[in-house]
Design a protein around this motif. Sequence first.
Motif, PDB file in Angstrom:
ATOM      1  N   GLN A 205      -3.098  -0.450  -1.196  1.00 10.69           N
ATOM      2  CA  GLN A 205      -2.633  -0.762  -2.545  1.00 10.69           C
ATOM      3  C   GLN A 205      -1.377   0.046  -2.895  1.00 10.69           C
ATOM      4  O   GLN A 205      -0.445  -0.473  -3.522  1.00 10.69           O
ATOM      5  CB  GLN A 205      -3.745  -0.491  -3.555  1.00 10.69           C
ATOM      6  CG  GLN A 205      -4.903  -1.468  -3.471  1.00 10.69           C
ATOM      7  CD  GLN A 205      -6.044  -1.099  -4.416  1.00 10.69           C
ATOM      8  OE1 GLN A 205      -6.457   0.064  -4.478  1.00 10.69           O
ATOM      9  NE2 GLN A 205      -6.555  -2.082  -5.156  1.00 10.69           N
ATOM     10  N   GLU A 206      -1.345   1.296  -2.491  1.00  9.71           N
ATOM     11  CA  GLU A 206      -0.160   2.122  -2.738  1.00  9.71           C
ATOM     12  C   GLU A 206       1.049   1.585  -1.978  1.00  9.71           C
ATOM     13  O   GLU A 206       2.185   1.624  -2.478  1.00  9.71           O
ATOM     14  CB  GLU A 206      -0.451   3.571  -2.335  1.00  9.71           C
ATOM     15  CG  GLU A 206      -1.472   4.245  -3.242  1.00  9.71           C
ATOM     16  CD  GLU A 206      -1.904   5.609  -2.764  1.00  9.71           C
ATOM     17  OE1 GLU A 206      -2.605   6.317  -3.518  1.00  9.71           O
ATOM     18  OE2 GLU A 206      -1.540   6.001  -1.628  1.00  9.71           O
ATOM     19  N   THR A 207       0.822   1.066  -0.788  1.00 16.37           N
ATOM     20  CA  THR A 207       1.906   0.468  -0.014  1.00 16.37           C
ATOM     21  C   THR A 207       2.469  -0.753  -0.723  1.00 16.37           C
ATOM     22  O   THR A 207       3.692  -0.962  -0.754  1.00 16.37           O
ATOM     23  CB  THR A 207       1.407   0.085   1.388  1.00 16.37           C
ATOM     24  OG1 THR A 207       0.828   1.221   2.019  1.00 16.37           O
ATOM     25  CG2 THR A 207       2.546  -0.445   2.247  1.00 16.37           C
ATOM     26  N   ALA A 208       1.602  -1.559  -1.305  1.00 15.02           N
ATOM     27  CA  ALA A 208       2.063  -2.741  -2.037  1.00 15.02           C
ATOM     28  C   ALA A 208       2.915  -2.344  -3.236  1.00 15.02           C
ATOM     29  O   ALA A 208       3.919  -3.008  -3.549  1.00 15.02           O
ATOM     30  CB  ALA A 208       0.865  -3.581  -2.477  1.00 15.02           C
ATOM     31  N   ILE A 209       2.543  -1.270  -3.915  1.00 12.20           N
ATOM     32  CA  ILE A 209       3.359  -0.775  -5.035  1.00 12.20           C
ATOM     33  C   ILE A 209       4.721  -0.319  -4.519  1.00 12.20           C
ATOM     34  O   ILE A 209       5.762  -0.631  -5.103  1.00 12.20           O
ATOM     35  CB  ILE A 209       2.635   0.368  -5.758  1.00 12.20           C
ATOM     36  CG1 ILE A 209       1.382  -0.158  -6.461  1.00 12.20           C
ATOM     37  CG2 ILE A 209       3.563   1.047  -6.771  1.00 12.20           C
ATOM     38  CD1 ILE A 209       0.475   0.926  -7.001  1.00 12.20           C
ATOM     39  N   ALA A 210       4.726   0.414  -3.407  1.00 13.21           N
ATOM     40  CA  ALA A 210       5.984   0.910  -2.841  1.00 13.21           C
ATOM     41  C   ALA A 210       6.925  -0.225  -2.473  1.00 13.21           C
ATOM     42  O   ALA A 210       8.147  -0.119  -2.624  1.00 13.21           O
ATOM     43  CB  ALA A 210       5.693   1.774  -1.607  1.00 13.21           C
ATOM     44  N   ALA A 211       6.383  -1.330  -1.988  1.00 15.35           N
ATOM     45  CA  ALA A 211       7.204  -2.459  -1.537  1.00 15.35           C
ATOM     46  C   ALA A 211       8.078  -3.020  -2.652  1.00 15.35           C
ATOM     47  O   ALA A 211       9.147  -3.594  -2.394  1.00 15.35           O
ATOM     48  CB  ALA A 211       6.310  -3.561  -0.967  1.00 15.35           C
ATOM     49  N   ARG A 212       7.646  -2.858  -3.891  1.00 11.81           N
ATOM     50  CA  ARG A 212       8.429  -3.396  -5.017  1.00 11.81           C
ATOM     51  C   ARG A 212       9.814  -2.758  -5.084  1.00 11.81           C
ATOM     52  O   ARG A 212      10.761  -3.369  -5.590  1.00 11.81           O
ATOM     53  CB  ARG A 212       7.681  -3.158  -6.330  1.00 11.81           C
ATOM     54  CG  ARG A 212       6.328  -3.851  -6.424  1.00 11.81           C
ATOM     55  CD  ARG A 212       5.573  -3.388  -7.669  1.00 11.81           C
ATOM     56  NE  ARG A 212       4.171  -3.824  -7.653  1.00 11.81           N
ATOM     57  CZ  ARG A 212       3.234  -3.323  -8.432  1.00 11.81           C
ATOM     58  NH1 ARG A 212       3.547  -2.376  -9.328  1.00 11.81           N
ATOM     59  NH2 ARG A 212       1.995  -3.759  -8.352  1.00 11.81           N
ATOM     60  N   ALA A 213       9.943  -1.527  -4.586  1.00 14.50           N
ATOM     61  CA  ALA A 213      11.250  -0.865  -4.592  1.00 14.50           C
ATOM     62  C   ALA A 213      12.247  -1.584  -3.697  1.00 14.50           C
ATOM     63  O   ALA A 213      13.455  -1.444  -3.870  1.00 14.50           O
ATOM     64  CB  ALA A 213      11.104   0.596  -4.145  1.00 14.50           C
ATOM     65  N   ASP A 214      11.743  -2.348  -2.731  1.00 11.89           N
ATOM     66  CA  ASP A 214      12.596  -3.151  -1.848  1.00 11.89           C
ATOM     67  C   ASP A 214      12.587  -4.626  -2.241  1.00 11.89           C
ATOM     68  O   ASP A 214      12.951  -5.491  -1.438  1.00 11.89           O
ATOM     69  CB  ASP A 214      12.121  -3.013  -0.397  1.00 11.89           C
ATOM     70  CG  ASP A 214      12.538  -1.696   0.233  1.00 11.89           C
ATOM     71  OD1 ASP A 214      13.123  -0.853  -0.470  1.00 11.89           O
ATOM     72  OD2 ASP A 214      12.274  -1.499   1.439  1.00 11.89           O
ATOM     73  N   ASP A 215      12.147  -4.899  -3.464  1.00 13.72           N
ATOM     74  CA  ASP A 215      12.079  -6.270  -3.969  1.00 13.72           C
ATOM     75  C   ASP A 215      11.174  -7.154  -3.127  1.00 13.72           C
ATOM     76  O   ASP A 215      11.417  -8.356  -2.958  1.00 13.72           O
ATOM     77  CB  ASP A 215      13.482  -6.899  -4.058  1.00 13.72           C
ATOM     78  CG  ASP A 215      14.373  -6.182  -5.060  1.00 13.72           C
ATOM     79  OD1 ASP A 215      13.857  -5.773  -6.110  1.00 13.72           O
ATOM     80  OD2 ASP A 215      15.570  -6.007  -4.766  1.00 13.72           O
ATOM     81  N   VAL A 216      10.119  -6.567  -2.599  1.00 15.24           N
ATOM     82  CA  VAL A 216       9.116  -7.311  -1.829  1.00 15.24           C
ATOM     83  C   VAL A 216       7.820  -7.321  -2.621  1.00 15.24           C
ATOM     84  O   VAL A 216       7.334  -6.276  -3.049  1.00 15.24           O
ATOM     85  CB  VAL A 216       8.890  -6.672  -0.448  1.00 15.24           C
ATOM     86  CG1 VAL A 216       7.749  -7.364   0.284  1.00 15.24           C
ATOM     87  CG2 VAL A 216      10.171  -6.737   0.388  1.00 15.24           C
ATOM     88  N   SER A 217       7.263  -8.499  -2.814  1.00 16.24           N
ATOM     89  CA  SER A 217       6.043  -8.643  -3.588  1.00 16.24           C
ATOM     90  C   SER A 217       4.860  -8.888  -2.650  1.00 16.24           C
ATOM     91  O   SER A 217       4.801  -9.905  -1.956  1.00 16.24           O
ATOM     92  CB  SER A 217       6.177  -9.817  -4.568  1.00 16.24           C
ATOM     93  OG  SER A 217       4.979  -9.999  -5.292  1.00 16.24           O
ATOM     94  N   LEU A 218       3.940  -7.937  -2.625  1.00 20.02           N
ATOM     95  CA  LEU A 218       2.710  -8.063  -1.850  1.00 20.02           C
ATOM     96  C   LEU A 218       1.545  -8.223  -2.826  1.00 20.02           C
ATOM     97  O   LEU A 218       1.336  -7.375  -3.687  1.00 20.02           O
ATOM     98  CB  LEU A 218       2.496  -6.837  -0.965  1.00 20.02           C
ATOM     99  CG  LEU A 218       3.519  -6.622   0.154  1.00 20.02           C
ATOM    100  CD1 LEU A 218       3.328  -5.264   0.806  1.00 20.02           C
ATOM    101  CD2 LEU A 218       3.408  -7.731   1.195  1.00 20.02           C
ATOM    102  N   SER A 219       0.803  -9.292  -2.682  1.00 16.91           N
ATOM    103  CA  SER A 219      -0.269  -9.601  -3.616  1.00 16.91           C
ATOM    104  C   SER A 219      -1.583  -8.951  -3.192  1.00 16.91           C
ATOM    105  O   SER A 219      -1.703  -8.424  -2.078  1.00 16.91           O
ATOM    106  CB  SER A 219      -0.461 -11.114  -3.693  1.00 16.91           C
ATOM    107  OG  SER A 219      -0.953 -11.604  -2.450  1.00 16.91           O
ATOM    108  N   GLU A 220      -2.561  -9.014  -4.082  1.00 16.58           N
ATOM    109  CA  GLU A 220      -3.906  -8.533  -3.738  1.00 16.58           C
ATOM    110  C   GLU A 220      -4.466  -9.344  -2.575  1.00 16.58           C
ATOM    111  O   GLU A 220      -5.187  -8.810  -1.725  1.00 16.58           O
ATOM    112  CB  GLU A 220      -4.828  -8.648  -4.951  1.00 16.58           C
ATOM    113  CG  GLU A 220      -6.035  -7.731  -4.905  1.00 16.58           C
ATOM    114  CD  GLU A 220      -5.672  -6.269  -5.154  1.00 16.58           C
ATOM    115  OE1 GLU A 220      -6.522  -5.413  -4.827  1.00 16.58           O
ATOM    116  OE2 GLU A 220      -4.585  -5.992  -5.664  1.00 16.58           O
ATOM    117  N   ALA A 221      -4.101 -10.622  -2.505  1.00 19.43           N
ATOM    118  CA  ALA A 221      -4.540 -11.456  -1.383  1.00 19.43           C
ATOM    119  C   ALA A 221      -3.945 -10.960  -0.074  1.00 19.43           C
ATOM    120  O   ALA A 221      -4.607 -10.992   0.976  1.00 19.43           O
ATOM    121  CB  ALA A 221      -4.158 -12.914  -1.627  1.00 19.43           C
TER     122      ALA A 221
END
Length: 325
Positions: A236-252
């Motif tokens: 989950q923390e990795t998914a939050i970090a990805a937003r800094a690179d304009d990458v959206s990772l969902s809960e799915a």
Amino acid sequence: MKFLIVGAGGIGCYYGARLLEAGHQVTFVARGAHLERMQRHGLKVVHEDLHFNRAVDAQAMTPLMQQHACAEYDLIMLALKSGATSDWLTLAADWLNRAETPVLSLQNGVDNEPMIAAALGNARTLGGLAVRIGGHIIAPGHIEAKGPAQIVMGHWPQQAESNTALEALAQTLNAAHIPARITPDIRYELWKKLLINNGVNPLSNGVNPLSALTGLDTRSLTADPVLGRTVYAMMQETAIAARADDVSLSEADIDDMFALISQFDAIKTSMLVDREKGRPLELDEISGAVIDRCQRQGCHATQTELIRCLLQLEVRPVQWRPLTA
């Protein structure tokens, strides 16, 4: 085709052996006892679907640059540890800049492709990831690998339309029994893999906040009710970090990758193997990338920070002294 594989460890040697078996030309760049063994006695690769044992062309990087032009190669496959990428680009800068040969990164982390693109340009940069493969040097010149060993690749940072050269490369890899597919958004795929790398690699290195747990493989780790929850939280923390690179990772996305690693054959992670052999760990390239990007967004990757801290303390142990009156 003529391939140059820079970083002839478990992953690079497995893919190189597959390409040689398919009739392509492959040069392996290695060093130390592993290089010497390959030069004198060849390369042995053992996989459930491949038993390779033959002479190969193996060289050190500096002599290779003196004897061969970069333009002689159709593709450079970069399989170095992520911490070595910058040094390699500096060492090979003049040699690389005399050609237009593309570089395909097959490394952990999300920061290799930006470094390659900064040095060589986006047009020569292919992002990639090795998926569902465990491959390690078990002795100089001897590789053991397991798993389907897929490759996902794409032009950096995104690919708006089809590319004939990349499609031809994918066909070449598939014909060599290397399952390969092209993605139009390689950054998204790299961050999806980092979900696993950050969630599993540091923890299965043998350090857990609550116990002296050591050496767990991926399946054992995710099956543990406490450690499994920790793995999921780090994803989950990795998914939050990805937003800094304009990458959206969902809960799915998180659920899918957690299920994948939970079901995959138990393997030793690269960090665990590095730790056993006393080599530097890819903490900055994996966990550090998550921590730094979360901090940029004003938040903390608490679980990832804790695991990295504990690993760093283990690498550089502090001597305990009793309190005296």
